[in-house]
Enzyme design. Structure first.
Site, PDB file in Angstrom:
ATOM      1  N   GLN A  53       0.875  -1.430   0.015  1.00 49.51           N
ATOM      2  CA  GLN A  53      -0.077  -0.026   0.160  1.00 49.51           C
ATOM      3  C   GLN A  53       0.860   1.070  -0.016  1.00 49.51           C
ATOM      4  O   GLN A  53       0.409   2.576  -0.133  1.00 49.51           O
ATOM      5  CB  GLN A  53      -0.941   0.012   1.239  1.00 49.51           C
ATOM      6  CG  GLN A  53      -1.783  -1.263   1.221  1.00 49.51           C
ATOM      7  CD  GLN A  53      -2.415  -1.154   2.783  1.00 49.51           C
ATOM      8  OE1 GLN A  53      -3.269  -0.709   3.075  1.00 49.51           O
ATOM      9  NE2 GLN A  53      -2.049  -1.977   3.622  1.00 49.51           N
ATOM     10  N   HIS A  98      -1.476   1.354  -4.484  1.00 46.65           N
ATOM     11  CA  HIS A  98      -1.859   2.457  -4.230  1.00 46.65           C
ATOM     12  C   HIS A  98      -0.769   3.534  -5.051  1.00 46.65           C
ATOM     13  O   HIS A  98      -1.015   4.496  -4.897  1.00 46.65           O
ATOM     14  CB  HIS A  98      -1.982   2.810  -2.912  1.00 46.65           C
ATOM     15  CG  HIS A  98      -3.062   2.302  -2.076  1.00 46.65           C
ATOM     16  ND1 HIS A  98      -3.201   2.108  -0.730  1.00 46.65           N
ATOM     17  CD2 HIS A  98      -4.167   1.626  -2.699  1.00 46.65           C
ATOM     18  CE1 HIS A  98      -4.262   1.369  -0.341  1.00 46.65           C
ATOM     19  NE2 HIS A  98      -5.030   1.068  -1.565  1.00 46.65           N
TER      20      HIS A  98
HETATM   21  C1  BV8 Z   1     -11.859   2.176  -3.624  1.00 52.98           C
HETATM   22  C2  BV8 Z   1      -2.008   6.342  -1.390  1.00 52.98           C
HETATM   23  C3  BV8 Z   1     -13.779   1.612  -5.112  1.00 52.98           C
HETATM   24  C4  BV8 Z   1      -2.068   7.986  -1.459  1.00 52.98           C
HETATM   25  C5  BV8 Z   1      -4.014   5.506   0.015  1.00 52.98           C
HETATM   26  C6  BV8 Z   1     -15.427  -0.497   2.284  1.00 52.98           C
HETATM   27  C7  BV8 Z   1     -15.850  -0.065   3.795  1.00 52.98           C
HETATM   28  C8  BV8 Z   1     -15.467   1.242   4.266  1.00 52.98           C
HETATM   29  C9  BV8 Z   1     -14.907   2.181   3.158  1.00 52.98           C
HETATM   30  C10 BV8 Z   1     -14.890   1.786   2.025  1.00 52.98           C
HETATM   31  C11 BV8 Z   1     -14.832   0.540   1.520  1.00 52.98           C
HETATM   32  N1  BV8 Z   1     -14.570   0.515   0.356  1.00 52.98           N
HETATM   33  C12 BV8 Z   1     -13.845   1.331  -0.050  1.00 52.98           C
HETATM   34  C13 BV8 Z   1     -14.111   2.234   0.866  1.00 52.98           C
HETATM   35  C14 BV8 Z   1     -13.712   3.625   0.931  1.00 52.98           C
HETATM   36  C15 BV8 Z   1     -12.214   3.796   1.202  1.00 52.98           C
HETATM   37  C16 BV8 Z   1     -11.651   3.355   2.418  1.00 52.98           C
HETATM   38  O1  BV8 Z   1     -11.087   2.278   2.694  1.00 52.98           O
HETATM   39  N2  BV8 Z   1     -11.943   4.354   3.229  1.00 52.98           N
HETATM   40  C17 BV8 Z   1     -11.482   4.005   5.014  1.00 52.98           C
HETATM   41  C18 BV8 Z   1     -10.727   5.077   5.372  1.00 52.98           C
HETATM   42  C19 BV8 Z   1     -12.721   3.562   5.494  1.00 52.98           C
HETATM   43  N3  BV8 Z   1     -11.326   3.070   0.123  1.00 52.98           N
HETATM   44  C20 BV8 Z   1     -11.003   3.787  -1.162  1.00 52.98           C
HETATM   45  O2  BV8 Z   1     -11.229   5.101  -1.331  1.00 52.98           O
HETATM   46  C21 BV8 Z   1     -10.196   2.812  -2.191  1.00 52.98           C
HETATM   47  N4  BV8 Z   1     -10.931   2.873  -3.352  1.00 52.98           N
HETATM   48  O3  BV8 Z   1     -12.621   1.639  -2.627  1.00 52.98           O
HETATM   49  O4  BV8 Z   1     -12.087   2.194  -4.933  1.00 52.98           O
HETATM   50  C22 BV8 Z   1     -13.280  -0.031  -5.021  1.00 52.98           C
HETATM   51  C23 BV8 Z   1     -13.991  -0.648  -4.354  1.00 52.98           C
HETATM   52  C24 BV8 Z   1     -13.643  -2.096  -4.259  1.00 52.98           C
HETATM   53  C25 BV8 Z   1     -12.792  -2.928  -5.136  1.00 52.98           C
HETATM   54  C26 BV8 Z   1     -12.128  -1.784  -5.899  1.00 52.98           C
HETATM   55  C27 BV8 Z   1     -12.142  -0.465  -5.769  1.00 52.98           C
HETATM   56  C28 BV8 Z   1      -8.701   3.742  -2.228  1.00 52.98           C
HETATM   57  C29 BV8 Z   1      -7.897   3.631  -0.999  1.00 52.98           C
HETATM   58  C30 BV8 Z   1      -6.610   4.100  -1.332  1.00 52.98           C
HETATM   59  C31 BV8 Z   1      -6.413   5.550  -0.930  1.00 52.98           C
HETATM   60  N5  BV8 Z   1      -4.761   5.803  -0.861  1.00 52.98           N
HETATM   61  N6  BV8 Z   1      -2.590   5.945  -0.385  1.00 52.98           N
HETATM   62  C32 BV8 Z   1      -1.146   8.262  -0.127  1.00 52.98           C
HETATM   63  O5  BV8 Z   1      -0.045   7.501   0.308  1.00 52.98           O
HETATM   64  O6  BV8 Z   1      -1.012   9.354   0.073  1.00 52.98           O
HETATM   65  S1  BV8 Z   1      -4.325   4.787   1.307  1.00 52.98           S
HETATM   66  C33 BV8 Z   1      -3.137   4.963   2.460  1.00 52.98           C
HETATM   67  O7  BV8 Z   1      -3.758   5.016   3.995  1.00 52.98           O
HETATM   68  C34 BV8 Z   1      -2.045   4.069   2.394  1.00 52.98           C
HETATM   69  O8  BV8 Z   1      -1.695   3.612   1.131  1.00 52.98           O
HETATM   70  C35 BV8 Z   1      -2.665   2.768   2.980  1.00 52.98           C
HETATM   71  O9  BV8 Z   1      -3.549   1.886   2.539  1.00 52.98           O
HETATM   72  C36 BV8 Z   1      -3.552   3.541   4.344  1.00 52.98           C
HETATM   73  C37 BV8 Z   1      -2.757   3.696   5.587  1.00 52.98           C
HETATM   74  O10 BV8 Z   1      -2.846   2.548   6.185  1.00 52.98           O
HETATM   75  P1  BV8 Z   1      -1.566   1.716   6.596  1.00 52.98           P
HETATM   76  O11 BV8 Z   1      -0.430   1.530   5.700  1.00 52.98           O
HETATM   77  O12 BV8 Z   1      -2.189   0.563   7.362  1.00 52.98           O
HETATM   78  O13 BV8 Z   1      -1.015   2.838   7.580  1.00 52.98           O
HETATM   79  P2  BV8 Z   1      -1.365   3.230   9.074  1.00 52.98           P
HETATM   80  O14 BV8 Z   1      -0.540   4.462   9.719  1.00 52.98           O
HETATM   81  O15 BV8 Z   1      -2.973   3.327   9.004  1.00 52.98           O
HETATM   82  O16 BV8 Z   1      -1.133   1.997  10.166  1.00 52.98           O
HETATM   83  C38 BV8 Z   1       0.264   1.776  10.363  1.00 52.98           C
HETATM   84  C39 BV8 Z   1       0.385   0.286  11.217  1.00 52.98           C
HETATM   85  O17 BV8 Z   1       1.609  -0.113  11.346  1.00 52.98           O
HETATM   86  C40 BV8 Z   1      -0.362   0.567  12.617  1.00 52.98           C
HETATM   87  O18 BV8 Z   1      -1.206  -0.605  12.611  1.00 52.98           O
HETATM   88  C41 BV8 Z   1       0.802   0.259  13.312  1.00 52.98           C
HETATM   89  O19 BV8 Z   1       0.628  -0.174  14.510  1.00 52.98           O
HETATM   90  C42 BV8 Z   1       1.964  -0.289  12.491  1.00 52.98           C
HETATM   91  N7  BV8 Z   1       3.277  -0.062  13.022  1.00 52.98           N
HETATM   92  C43 BV8 Z   1       3.817   1.282  13.249  1.00 52.98           C
HETATM   93  N8  BV8 Z   1       5.083   1.042  13.369  1.00 52.98           N
HETATM   94  C44 BV8 Z   1       5.480  -0.217  13.143  1.00 52.98           C
HETATM   95  C45 BV8 Z   1       4.246  -1.016  12.918  1.00 52.98           C
HETATM   96  N9  BV8 Z   1       4.346  -2.218  12.567  1.00 52.98           N
HETATM   97  C46 BV8 Z   1       5.393  -3.181  12.627  1.00 52.98           C
HETATM   98  N10 BV8 Z   1       6.629  -2.279  12.990  1.00 52.98           N
HETATM   99  C47 BV8 Z   1       6.751  -0.911  13.142  1.00 52.98           C
HETATM  100  N11 BV8 Z   1       8.152  -0.411  13.318  1.00 52.98           N
END
Ligand code: BV8
Length: 233
Positions: free
Chosen positions: A91, A109
Site C-alpha cells: 500500500q 496505491h
Molecule cells: C476504492 C495512496 C472502489 C496515497 C492511499 C468498504 C468499507 C468502508 C470504506 C470503503 C470500503 N470500500 C472502499 C471504501 C472507501 C475507502 C476506504 O477504505 N476508506 C476508509 C478510510 C474507511 N477506500 C477507497 O477509497 C479505495 N478505493 O475503494 O475504490 C473500489 C471498491 C472495491 C474494489 C475496488 C475498488 C482507495 C483507497 C486508497 C487511498 N490511498 N494511499 C498516499 O499514500 O498518500 S491509502 C493510505 O492509507 C495507504 O496507502 C494505506 O492504504 C492507508 C494507511 O494505512 P497503513 O499503511 O495501514 O498505515 P497506518 O498508519 O494506518 O497504520 C500503520 C500500522 O503499522 C499500524 O497498525 C501500526 O501499529 C503499525 N506499525 C507502526 N510502526 C510499526 C508498525 N508495525 C510494525 N513495525 C513498526 N515499526
C-alpha cells in the site's frame, strides 16, 4: 511451515516506519498533519492542486533521504530465494522494497516516483517536484499529477492481486492498521480461499480477528525472524 508454496505478503506504512517514514494513523502521523480530503482525494486536487503537489513533493523528497530497513531486506531475501509464487502487495508509495532488492512487488496505491498525465493517461518515472506544473513528456500538456491512488479511486492491478490471493497457501500482513479497503479485506478473501493467515504488526490491526496467528512487535525484528523461519527450516 510445511506445504506452503504460494505466498502473498501485504505491507503498509508500518514496514517503513523504522526507516524514518511517517505512518498515517500513528501519533504525529500524516493524517494528523493534513486533512485526508484535502490532500488524498480527486476533489481535494481539483480544489487546491498546489497544496496537493506540495504534499507529495515533500514526501518524494523525504523518501530520497531514507534507506530500506531490516524488514525490507528480509523480504528481498525471501523474494530472491523463494521458489514458489510470491507477490509483495504494498500500500506504500515509497520505493524501499525495490531499493532493498525485491522484484516481485506490486504498488496497489501507486508510487511517488511516478507521474500520471490526467490528459493522455501516460505514466512517467518521475523524481523531480510536480509543483510548477511541468509538461507531460508524452502529450506536452501541463496535466501531470502524482501517480497515486486517492480515496474514491480504483486501486491498481486488482485482478492480479485477486489471482494471487486465489493461489495463495499463506497470506502475511505486515505493518498495516487494516483501516483502508479493499486492502483491509484481503485477509478474509485469503482465509475464505483456504490460505493460512499471519499478522506481523506493532499492535493488533482492525482485521486482527481474521488472522490464524498474530505476532506483535517491530517489523525490523519480526520480519527477519519469520523469513528465516520459512527459509531455513
Ligand atoms: C476504492 C495512496 C472502489 C496515497 C492511499 C468498504 C468499507 C468502508 C470504506 C470503503 C470500503 N470500500 C472502499 C471504501 C472507501 C475507502 C476506504 O477504505 N476508506 C476508509 C478510510 C474507511 N477506500 C477507497 O477509497 C479505495 N478505493 O475503494 O475504490 C473500489 C471498491 C472495491 C474494489 C475496488 C475498488 C482507495 C483507497 C486508497 C487511498 N490511498 N494511499 C498516499 O499514500 O498518500 S491509502 C493510505 O492509507 C495507504 O496507502 C494505506 O492504504 C492507508 C494507511 O494505512 P497503513 O499503511 O495501514 O498505515 P497506518 O498508519 O494506518 O497504520 C500503520 C500500522 O503499522 C499500524 O497498525 C501500526 O501499529 C503499525 N506499525 C507502526 N510502526 C510499526 C508498525 N508495525 C510494525 N513495525 C513498526 N515499526
Amino acid at each position: 511451515m510445511t506445504n506452503i508454496r504460494n505466498i502473498v505478503v501485504l505491507t503498509g506504512a508500518g514496514i517503513s516506519a523504522e526507516s524514518g517514514i511517517d505512518t498515517f494513523r500513528d501519533a504525529g502521523g500524516l493524517w494528523e498533519q493534513h486533512r485526508v480530503e484535502d490532500v488524498a482525494t480527486p476533489e481535494g486536487f481539483a480544489r487546491d492542486p498546489e497544496l496537493v503537489q506540495r504534499f507529495y513533493d515533500a514526501r518524494r523528497e523525504a523518501v530520497r533521504k531514507v534507506s530500506p530497513n531490516a524488514a525490507h531486506e528480509a523480504l528481498a531475501r525471501l523474494d530472491a530465494e523463494w521458489e514458489g509464487d510470491l507477490l509483495i502487495v504494498t500500500q506504500n508509495v515509497d520505493d524501499l522494497h525495490e531499493r532493498a532488492g525485491a522484484k516481485r512487488v506490486l504498488h496497489m496505491h501507486g508510487e511517488l516516483l511516478s507521474a500520471l498525465c490526467s490528459r493522455c493517461e501516460a505514466r512517467h518515472r518521475w523524481s523531480a517536484p510536480l509543483l510548477g506544473q511541468p509538461s507531460c513528456p508524452g502529450c506536452g500538456e501541463q496535466a501531470l499529477r502524482p501517480d497515486v491512488v486517492w480515496f474514491g479511486e480504483m486501486p491498481y492491478e486488482m485482478d492480479r492481486i485477486y489471482a494471487a490471493l486465489h493461489r495463495a497457501d499463506l497470506f502475511v500482513s505486515i505493518g498495516t492498521s487494516g483501516a483502508v479497503y479493499p486492502a483491509a479485506g484481503f485477509v478474509r478473501e485469503a482465509r475464505e480461499l483456504g490460505a493460512r493467515t499471519l499478522e506481523l504488526n506493532l499492535e493488533r490491526g482492525e482485521g486482527s480477528y481474521w488472522f490464524d496467528e498474530s505476532r506483535q512487535g517491530k517489523a525490523g525484528k519480526l520480519v527477519p525472524e519469520w523469513v528465516s523461519q520459512i527459509l531455513d527450516t
